[in-house]
Design a protein around this motif. Structure first.
Motif, PDB file in Angstrom:
ATOM      1  N   LEU A  78       0.838  -1.158   0.023  1.00  7.40           N
ATOM      2  CA  LEU A  78       0.127   0.131  -0.029  1.00  7.40           C
ATOM      3  C   LEU A  78       0.886   1.175   0.027  1.00  7.40           C
ATOM      4  CD1 LEU A  78      -2.755  -0.774   2.405  1.00  7.40           C
ATOM      5  CD2 LEU A  78      -2.950  -0.773   0.043  1.00  7.40           C
ATOM      6  N   SER A  79       0.369   2.118  -0.807  1.00 12.46           N
ATOM      7  CA  SER A  79       1.501   3.462  -0.678  1.00 12.46           C
ATOM      8  C   SER A  79       0.327   4.541  -0.814  1.00 12.46           C
ATOM      9  CB  SER A  79       2.290   3.605  -1.922  1.00 12.46           C
ATOM     10  OG  SER A  79       1.301   3.493  -3.397  1.00 12.46           O
ATOM     11  N   LYS A  80       0.868   5.821  -0.640  1.00 11.09           N
ATOM     12  CA  LYS A  80      -0.129   7.038  -0.796  1.00 11.09           C
ATOM     13  C   LYS A  80      -0.630   7.151  -2.232  1.00 11.09           C
ATOM     14  CE  LYS A  80       0.287  12.045   0.065  1.00 11.09           C
ATOM     15  NZ  LYS A  80       1.193  13.089   0.850  1.00 11.09           N
ATOM     16  N   GLY A  81      -1.846   7.569  -2.317  1.00 13.77           N
ATOM     17  CA  GLY A  81      -2.609   7.718  -3.558  1.00 13.77           C
ATOM     18  C   GLY A  81      -3.372   6.611  -4.098  1.00 13.77           C
ATOM     19  N   ASP A  82      -3.046   5.368  -3.460  1.00 11.97           N
ATOM     20  CA  ASP A  82      -4.007   4.134  -4.066  1.00 11.97           C
ATOM     21  C   ASP A  82      -5.183   4.491  -3.600  1.00 11.97           C
ATOM     22  OD1 ASP A  82      -1.638   2.944  -4.839  1.00 11.97           O
ATOM     23  OD2 ASP A  82      -1.285   1.793  -3.006  1.00 11.97           O
ATOM     24  N   GLU A  83      -6.095   3.940  -4.558  1.00  8.83           N
ATOM     25  CA  GLU A  83      -7.457   3.861  -4.184  1.00  8.83           C
ATOM     26  C   GLU A  83      -7.814   2.657  -3.609  1.00  8.83           C
ATOM     27  OE1 GLU A  83      -9.562   5.418  -7.404  1.00  8.83           O
ATOM     28  OE2 GLU A  83      -8.735   7.266  -7.637  1.00  8.83           O
ATOM     29  N   VAL A  84      -8.568   2.514  -2.546  1.00  6.70           N
ATOM     30  CA  VAL A  84      -8.743   1.104  -1.909  1.00  6.70           C
ATOM     31  C   VAL A  84     -10.282   1.049  -1.536  1.00  6.70           C
ATOM     32  CG1 VAL A  84      -6.516   1.089  -1.034  1.00  6.70           C
ATOM     33  CG2 VAL A  84      -8.238   2.185   0.479  1.00  6.70           C
ATOM     34  N   SER A 128      -4.089   8.817   2.149  1.00  8.08           N
ATOM     35  CA  SER A 128      -3.539   9.974   1.947  1.00  8.08           C
ATOM     36  C   SER A 128      -2.007   9.616   3.057  1.00  8.08           C
ATOM     37  CB  SER A 128      -4.338  10.919   2.938  1.00  8.08           C
ATOM     38  OG  SER A 128      -4.695  10.664   4.075  1.00  8.08           O
ATOM     39  N   ASP A 129      -2.004   8.903   3.594  1.00  9.26           N
ATOM     40  CA  ASP A 129      -0.776   8.610   4.692  1.00  9.26           C
ATOM     41  C   ASP A 129      -0.715   7.267   5.084  1.00  9.26           C
ATOM     42  OD1 ASP A 129       1.627   9.450   5.943  1.00  9.26           O
ATOM     43  OD2 ASP A 129       0.429   9.566   8.106  1.00  9.26           O
ATOM     44  N   VAL A 130       0.554   6.603   5.107  1.00  7.56           N
ATOM     45  CA  VAL A 130       0.716   4.989   5.412  1.00  7.56           C
ATOM     46  C   VAL A 130       1.667   4.943   6.488  1.00  7.56           C
ATOM     47  CG1 VAL A 130       1.349   2.848   4.557  1.00  7.56           C
ATOM     48  CG2 VAL A 130       0.119   4.435   2.890  1.00  7.56           C
ATOM     49  N   GLY A 131       1.476   4.100   7.519  1.00  7.73           N
ATOM     50  CA  GLY A 131       2.286   4.046   8.591  1.00  7.73           C
ATOM     51  C   GLY A 131       2.522   2.582   8.547  1.00  7.73           C
ATOM     52  N   ASP A 132       3.269   2.014   9.596  1.00  8.89           N
ATOM     53  CA  ASP A 132       3.794   0.601   9.820  1.00  8.89           C
ATOM     54  C   ASP A 132       2.301  -0.315   9.800  1.00  8.89           C
ATOM     55  OD1 ASP A 132       6.174   1.238   9.539  1.00  8.89           O
ATOM     56  OD2 ASP A 132       6.525   0.809  11.792  1.00  8.89           O
ATOM     57  N   THR A 133       1.443   0.094  10.828  1.00  7.93           N
ATOM     58  CA  THR A 133       0.099  -0.769  10.892  1.00  7.93           C
ATOM     59  C   THR A 133      -1.237   0.052  10.652  1.00  7.93           C
ATOM     60  OG1 THR A 133       0.156  -0.125  13.465  1.00  7.93           O
ATOM     61  CG2 THR A 133       1.279  -2.030  12.723  1.00  7.93           C
ATOM     62  N   TYR A 134      -1.091   1.309  10.271  1.00  9.92           N
ATOM     63  CA  TYR A 134      -2.240   1.898  10.219  1.00  9.92           C
ATOM     64  C   TYR A 134      -2.126   2.691   8.780  1.00  9.92           C
ATOM     65  CZ  TYR A 134      -3.686   0.878  14.768  1.00  9.92           C
ATOM     66  OH  TYR A 134      -4.088   0.603  16.075  1.00  9.92           O
ATOM     67  N   SER A 194      -8.886   9.140   2.770  1.00  7.43           N
ATOM     68  CA  SER A 194      -9.674  10.378   2.596  1.00  7.43           C
ATOM     69  C   SER A 194     -10.758   9.593   1.724  1.00  7.43           C
ATOM     70  CB  SER A 194      -8.952  11.083   1.739  1.00  7.43           C
ATOM     71  OG  SER A 194      -9.627  12.185   1.307  1.00  7.43           O
ATOM     72  N   LEU A 195     -11.898   9.779   2.227  1.00 14.05           N
ATOM     73  CA  LEU A 195     -13.071   9.207   1.703  1.00 14.05           C
ATOM     74  C   LEU A 195     -13.896  10.445   0.952  1.00 14.05           C
ATOM     75  CD1 LEU A 195     -14.859   7.705   4.838  1.00 14.05           C
ATOM     76  CD2 LEU A 195     -13.278   6.576   3.037  1.00 14.05           C
ATOM     77  N   ALA A 196     -13.831  11.544   1.444  1.00 13.94           N
ATOM     78  CA  ALA A 196     -14.433  12.656   0.520  1.00 13.94           C
ATOM     79  C   ALA A 196     -13.643  13.890   0.786  1.00 13.94           C
ATOM     80  CB  ALA A 196     -15.826  13.002   0.826  1.00 13.94           C
ATOM     81  N   GLU A 197     -13.809  15.197   0.350  1.00  9.27           N
ATOM     82  CA  GLU A 197     -13.177  16.380   0.843  1.00  9.27           C
ATOM     83  C   GLU A 197     -13.423  16.578   2.254  1.00  9.27           C
ATOM     84  OE1 GLU A 197     -10.649  19.197  -0.306  1.00  9.27           O
ATOM     85  OE2 GLU A 197     -11.581  17.983  -1.828  1.00  9.27           O
ATOM     86  N   GLY A 198     -12.413  16.710   3.021  1.00  8.88           N
ATOM     87  CA  GLY A 198     -12.371  16.975   4.338  1.00  8.88           C
ATOM     88  C   GLY A 198     -12.953  15.666   5.230  1.00  8.88           C
ATOM     89  N   VAL A 199     -13.160  14.649   4.736  1.00  7.98           N
ATOM     90  CA  VAL A 199     -13.371  13.420   5.383  1.00  7.98           C
ATOM     91  C   VAL A 199     -12.463  12.463   5.459  1.00  7.98           C
ATOM     92  CG1 VAL A 199     -15.052  11.684   5.790  1.00  7.98           C
ATOM     93  CG2 VAL A 199     -15.994  13.805   4.937  1.00  7.98           C
ATOM     94  N   GLU A 200     -11.652  12.004   6.677  1.00  7.71           N
ATOM     95  CA  GLU A 200     -10.574  11.101   6.507  1.00  7.71           C
ATOM     96  C   GLU A 200     -10.496  10.376   7.857  1.00  7.71           C
ATOM     97  OE1 GLU A 200      -5.852  12.047   6.965  1.00  7.71           O
ATOM     98  OE2 GLU A 200      -6.705  13.073   5.289  1.00  7.71           O
ATOM     99  N   VAL A 201     -10.421   9.074   7.410  1.00  4.96           N
ATOM    100  CA  VAL A 201     -10.626   7.975   8.652  1.00  4.96           C
ATOM    101  C   VAL A 201      -9.080   7.341   8.594  1.00  4.96           C
ATOM    102  CG1 VAL A 201     -12.967   7.509   8.470  1.00  4.96           C
ATOM    103  CG2 VAL A 201     -11.370   6.384   7.006  1.00  4.96           C
ATOM    104  N   ARG A 202      -8.975   6.889   9.794  1.00  4.58           N
ATOM    105  CA  ARG A 202      -7.878   5.984  10.147  1.00  4.58           C
ATOM    106  C   ARG A 202      -8.042   4.640  10.471  1.00  4.58           C
ATOM    107  NH1 ARG A 202      -2.584   7.632  11.924  1.00  4.58           N
ATOM    108  NH2 ARG A 202      -1.408   5.897  12.835  1.00  4.58           N
ATOM    109  N   LEU A 203      -7.560   3.878   9.580  1.00  5.15           N
ATOM    110  CA  LEU A 203      -7.780   2.193   9.809  1.00  5.15           C
ATOM    111  C   LEU A 203      -6.491   1.519   9.819  1.00  5.15           C
ATOM    112  CD1 LEU A 203      -7.750   1.040   6.599  1.00  5.15           C
ATOM    113  CD2 LEU A 203     -10.010   2.336   6.437  1.00  5.15           C
ATOM    114  N   GLN A 204      -6.797   0.347  10.178  1.00  4.08           N
ATOM    115  CA  GLN A 204      -5.585  -0.774  10.048  1.00  4.08           C
ATOM    116  C   GLN A 204      -5.387  -0.931   8.721  1.00  4.08           C
ATOM    117  OE1 GLN A 204      -6.932  -3.957  12.619  1.00  4.08           O
ATOM    118  NE2 GLN A 204      -5.820  -3.082  14.352  1.00  4.08           N
ATOM    119  N   LYS A 205      -4.345  -1.241   8.404  1.00  7.35           N
ATOM    120  CA  LYS A 205      -3.840  -1.626   6.866  1.00  7.35           C
ATOM    121  C   LYS A 205      -4.413  -3.086   6.476  1.00  7.35           C
ATOM    122  CE  LYS A 205       0.509  -1.047   5.526  1.00  7.35           C
ATOM    123  NZ  LYS A 205       1.892  -0.933   5.688  1.00  7.35           N
ATOM    124  N   SER A 206      -4.759  -3.863   7.525  1.00 11.14           N
ATOM    125  CA  SER A 206      -5.095  -5.108   7.105  1.00 11.14           C
ATOM    126  C   SER A 206      -6.520  -5.124   6.929  1.00 11.14           C
ATOM    127  CB  SER A 206      -5.065  -6.337   8.465  1.00 11.14           C
ATOM    128  OG  SER A 206      -5.642  -5.444   9.536  1.00 11.14           O
TER     129      SER A 206
END
Length: 127
Positions: A55-61, A72-78, A82-94
């Motif tokens: 997974l990398s920044k910019g991928d549509e999932v 919009s951002d990728v960490g080790d586990t999270y 970005s779902l819509a303009e101004g709506v962003e969620v943080r989720l586990q990569k799995s």
């Protein structure tokens, strides 16, 4: 009546190879379960692990919960999605079910907006 039981026990003498014949069916079941259930599941798990690692920044999932967004951002586990303009969620990569082709999110929104609206914008015009 005891004489019937004794006769039945005397006739059951030991047959050579009876133990091997009794093991063929359970071994065959294990082999069938391995090729029909275990091996395909291991293959899917390996593919999902590879998908999550790449997974990398910019991928549509598409997530397991049915949300579609752009990473919009990728960490080790999270990952931040970005779902819509101004709506962003943080989720586990799995929790990512699949990576969509580039532009799939925009095309899906355009198709949903174009179809099924009447003049008031409140529903399907054909109803």
């Amino acid at each position: 009546m005891d004489f019937f039981i004794n006769d039945a026990l005397a006739q059951s003498g030991g047959q050579p190879g009876a133990g091997l014949t009794g093991l063929i069916f359970p071994i065959a079941l294990i082999v069938i379960f391995y090729f029909l259930l275990i091996r395909p599941q291991q293959k899917r798990a390996k593919e999902h692990k590879k998908l999550v690692q790449n997974l990398s920044k910019g991928d549509e999932v598409l997530t397991n919960g049915g949300l579609v967004g752009r990473i919009s951002d990728v960490g080790d586990t999270y990952a931040n999605v970005s779902l819509a303009e101004g709506v962003e969620v943080r989720l586990q990569k799995s929790a990512v079910a699949q990576v969509l082709p580039k532009g799939a999110m925009k095309a899906g929104l355009d198709k949903a907006d174009a179809g099924g609206k009447d003049d008031t914008g409140k529903g399907d015009a054909s109803k």
